[in-house]
Design an enzyme around this catalytic site. Structure first.
Site, short mmCIF file in Angstrom:
data_model
loop_
_atom_site.label_atom_id
_atom_site.label_comp_id
_atom_site.label_asym_id
_atom_site.label_seq_id
_atom_site.Cartn_x
_atom_site.Cartn_y
_atom_site.Cartn_z
N GLY A 16 20.77 -4.78 4.58
CA GLY A 16 21.05 -6.10 5.16
C GLY A 16 20.56 -6.32 6.57
O GLY A 16 20.64 -7.45 7.07
N LYS A 57 15.90 -10.24 6.72
CA LYS A 57 15.81 -11.21 7.83
C LYS A 57 14.76 -12.29 7.57
O LYS A 57 14.98 -13.45 7.82
CB LYS A 57 15.52 -10.48 9.14
CG LYS A 57 16.75 -9.71 9.64
CD LYS A 57 16.57 -9.20 11.04
CE LYS A 57 15.82 -7.90 11.01
NZ LYS A 57 15.92 -7.12 12.25
N ARG A 80 22.78 1.02 7.54
CA ARG A 80 23.19 2.15 8.37
C ARG A 80 23.55 1.72 9.79
O ARG A 80 24.26 2.42 10.50
CB ARG A 80 22.03 3.14 8.46
CG ARG A 80 22.21 4.33 7.59
CD ARG A 80 21.16 5.33 7.86
NE ARG A 80 19.85 4.72 8.13
CZ ARG A 80 18.70 5.31 7.89
NH1 ARG A 80 18.70 6.52 7.40
NH2 ARG A 80 17.56 4.74 8.16
N HIS A 123 1.81 -6.94 -10.13
CA HIS A 123 1.51 -8.38 -10.07
C HIS A 123 0.49 -8.83 -11.13
O HIS A 123 0.70 -9.83 -11.82
CB HIS A 123 0.98 -8.76 -8.69
CG HIS A 123 1.78 -8.19 -7.57
ND1 HIS A 123 3.16 -8.21 -7.56
CD2 HIS A 123 1.42 -7.56 -6.42
CE1 HIS A 123 3.59 -7.64 -6.45
NE2 HIS A 123 2.56 -7.24 -5.74
N LYS A 133 6.19 -17.24 -7.80
CA LYS A 133 5.25 -18.21 -7.20
C LYS A 133 5.12 -19.45 -8.08
O LYS A 133 4.99 -19.35 -9.31
CB LYS A 133 3.87 -17.55 -7.02
CG LYS A 133 3.83 -16.56 -5.87
CD LYS A 133 2.44 -15.94 -5.77
CE LYS A 133 2.41 -14.81 -4.75
NZ LYS A 133 2.15 -15.25 -3.39
N LYS A 166 -9.29 -4.89 -1.63
CA LYS A 166 -9.21 -5.21 -0.21
C LYS A 166 -10.61 -5.40 0.37
O LYS A 166 -11.58 -4.92 -0.19
CB LYS A 166 -8.50 -4.07 0.53
CG LYS A 166 -7.03 -3.98 0.19
CD LYS A 166 -6.29 -3.10 1.17
CE LYS A 166 -4.81 -2.99 0.84
NZ LYS A 166 -4.07 -4.25 1.03
N GLU A 180 -8.29 -9.77 -1.58
CA GLU A 180 -7.80 -9.85 -0.21
C GLU A 180 -8.96 -9.67 0.75
O GLU A 180 -9.92 -8.96 0.44
CB GLU A 180 -6.80 -8.72 0.06
CG GLU A 180 -5.55 -8.75 -0.79
CD GLU A 180 -4.72 -7.50 -0.56
OE1 GLU A 180 -4.00 -7.46 0.44
OE2 GLU A 180 -4.81 -6.57 -1.37
N ASP A 197 9.37 -9.14 -9.03
CA ASP A 197 7.95 -9.12 -8.74
C ASP A 197 7.70 -10.51 -8.17
O ASP A 197 7.73 -11.50 -8.90
CB ASP A 197 7.12 -8.90 -10.01
CG ASP A 197 5.65 -8.73 -9.66
OD1 ASP A 197 5.14 -9.53 -8.86
OD2 ASP A 197 5.01 -7.79 -10.17
N HIS A 198 7.52 -10.59 -6.85
CA HIS A 198 7.56 -11.93 -6.24
C HIS A 198 6.41 -12.83 -6.71
O HIS A 198 6.47 -14.03 -6.55
CB HIS A 198 7.64 -11.85 -4.71
CG HIS A 198 6.41 -11.31 -4.07
ND1 HIS A 198 6.14 -9.97 -4.01
CD2 HIS A 198 5.37 -11.93 -3.48
CE1 HIS A 198 4.98 -9.79 -3.40
NE2 HIS A 198 4.49 -10.96 -3.06
N LYS A 219 10.72 -3.96 -5.30
CA LYS A 219 9.64 -3.11 -5.78
C LYS A 219 9.39 -1.98 -4.78
O LYS A 219 9.83 -2.11 -3.64
CB LYS A 219 8.38 -3.94 -6.00
CG LYS A 219 7.87 -4.55 -4.68
CD LYS A 219 6.42 -4.90 -4.73
CE LYS A 219 5.91 -5.03 -3.32
NZ LYS A 219 4.52 -5.23 -3.15
#
Ligand code: NAD
Length: 487
Positions: free
Chosen positions: A14, A20, A47, A242, A184, A340, A218, A179-180, A150
């Protein structure tokens, strides 16, 4: 106002970066939209030695950019509580259970629980085990669910081990593997376009489709992530998860209904028929790459990057051909690639349809119609079709029917994390990775990695700023095809 969802939401990890940047803002958006109202509570655990006041300030800071009504933000934050714990310490779950029960009574949460594991993957199994053994899974609740970040394992063996640990405490319907990419907007649009239009639905098979292409390219290099990336490579970092999840929406059978159970069954019909390659087939159907310097020398090669071993055989680029042994797809190649330091950042799907019979004669040359679903960075849909050219003779040319997600639509589009938390609250697993699909993706990828590990390759084999190794173009050329997206 929508109906509110009653739940206790616990974020392990958290105080972490993900909590965040994404999880608190997403939860706040759900509050602003009325999905969370009175009957909810949020626990952050980590922690870090933080008081509740300090924790709430951290949450306040993390949602600051989304606040348009201070009183509303404070009402939201008042539902937050913090508990310091070492999640490997079984005893710490006793205090947590007490807190759960108190919050349950205070907000009348009806025993509904969602546990979100935003911690390092090595903790996933331990947390699930203690949630069960220490009685944090309620008997009276309508639901107890686990959301898992993941990566889910680093091979089939490690994934299966984790799965066995989780399934001691939770059954498959309670596990929401994130799996973000599945969160989407434009990935979710694949189903709308495919099943919402009989034109595409009826043609989504080997009779009309020549090949399907999925690109996740990418521009960036490995940056500061070599410690992890050199052990994963593009194959495990981008393909196993993905890319395979996008493939699931494209290759699946038509679900009998749009429920998560039917969607999973339809996707699994495809995953179960994916051809797993032997070493010779890997050599024939897969290409690996590692980036070299850019043509102007301004970008260094992978081997010169920080923390990369000088003899690394890691893949920073993968291209390959998938084959599904099912009546819908016999003979239709699904090409995938990710890498990449490529020429452009782009996540997209290109569905290449067959050419029509040329009845026009003369000099007319018909092209393959192509439906492209643009996922990132620009959301949109393009459909390239043959149409008449403006000449006195009858000639044709390709025209592009295109739609781009508007700035207004973009603003209204929920972040993947907001959508995923919302879906998990509703018990809708449609946009999460299920175990069968994850297991098959690992078996598929493990076979490729194993073949590559046994064979030394000379690297680098592509120039930074290009679209990857020449061998990836040759892979398609052998089938008489070419990549639609050229950078
Ligand atoms: P992080 O290192 O920023 O945060 C880790 C959190 O875990 C901290 O709150 C820390 O206090 C807590 N923690 C560590 N050990 C603990 C212990 N023994 N007991 C209790 N708490 C402990 O990590 P992160 O970037 O927030 O990532 C969390 C998870 O999300 C990881 O699984 C990561 O792979 C995944 N993820 C992160 C991102 C991202 O953008 N940050 C994106 C995708 C997936």
């Amino acid at each position: 106002m929508p109906a509110e969802i009653t739940t206790l939401l616990t974020f392990f990890g958290g105080t972490g970066d993900l909590a965040k940047r994404k999880l608190y803002p997403s939860t706040y958006n759900l509050f602003k939209k009325g999905f969370l109202q009175e009957h909810f509570a949020v626990i952050g655990t980590s922690r870090a030695d933080l008081s509740e006041v300090e924790f709430r300030q951290m949450v306040r800071d993390s949602i600051a950019g989304f606040v348009d009504d201070e009183a509303n933000a404070e009402a939201f934050i008042s539902h937050f509580t913090y508990i310091q714990q070492d999640i490997t310490d079984q005893d710490s779950y006793k205090a947590m259970k007490e807190l759960n029960d108190q919050l349950d009574a205070k907000y009348d949460l009806k025993g509904n629980r969602i546990y979100y594991m935003s911690v390092a993957p090595r903790f996933f199994g331990t947390v699930a085990k203690f949630l069960k053994s220490e009685g944090l899974i309620t008997e009276n609740g309508e639901f107890n669910r686990l959301m898992i970040e993941k990566p889910f394992g680093s091979s089939f063996g490690t994934a299966e081990e984790l799965q066995n640990e989780l399934s001691e405490a939770f059954d498959e319907a309670q596990i929401f593997r994130i799996d973000h990419y599945l969160g989407k907007e434009m990935v979710q649009n694949i189903a709308a376009v495919r099943f919402g239009n009989p034109l595409f639905d009826a043609a989504w098979n080997k009779d009309y489709i020549e090949n399907v292409q999925v690109t996740l390219s990418e521009v960036l290099g490995v940056e500061e992530r070599a410690g992890y990336y050199d052990t994963a490579g593009a194959l495990r970092d981008m393909i196993q998860n993905h890319t395979m999840q996008i493939i699931g929406w494209l290759a699946m059978e038509k679900p009998t209904s749009f429920t998560d159970t039917d969607i999973r069954a339809a996707k699994n019909a495809a995953f179960n028929s994916l051809k797993i390659y032997n070493a010779a087939e890997v050599a024939e159907n897969f290409v690996r790459g590692q980036y070299g310097e850019s043509a102007d020398g301004s970008q260094k090669k992978y081997l010169d990057e920080l923390d990369v071993p000088a003899d690394s055989q890691n893949n920073t680029y993968v291209a390959g051909k998938l084959q599904f042994d099912m009546p819908r797809w016999n003979g239709v190649p699904f090409y995938i690639r990710s890498g990449k330091r490529l020429a452009a950042k782009q996540t997209r799907v290109d569905v290449v349809f067959k050419k029509g019979l040329n009845i026009f004669g003369g000099d007319v040359e018909l092209a393959n119609p192509v439906l492209s679903i643009l996922i990132d960075p620009k959301g949109g849909i393009e459909f390239k079709i043959n149409a008449k050219d403006v000449t006195s003779e009858f000639l044709t040319r390709v025209i592009n029917l295109d739609w781009t997600v508007s700035a207004e639509d973009k603003q209204l589009t929920p972040e993947p994390y907001e959508r995923m938390i919302h879906d998990a609250m509703n018990g809708n697993g449609s946009n999460f990775a299920d175990w069968n699909g994850v297991a098959i993706a690992w078996k598929f990828v493990d076979a490729i990695q194993e073949a590559w590990d046994a064979q030394h390759q000379d690297f680098p084999n592509y120039v930074s700023g290009s679209m990857g190794p020449v061998a990836a173009d040759e892979l398609l050329a052998r089938d008489g095809n070419e990549w639609i997206f050229k950078g």
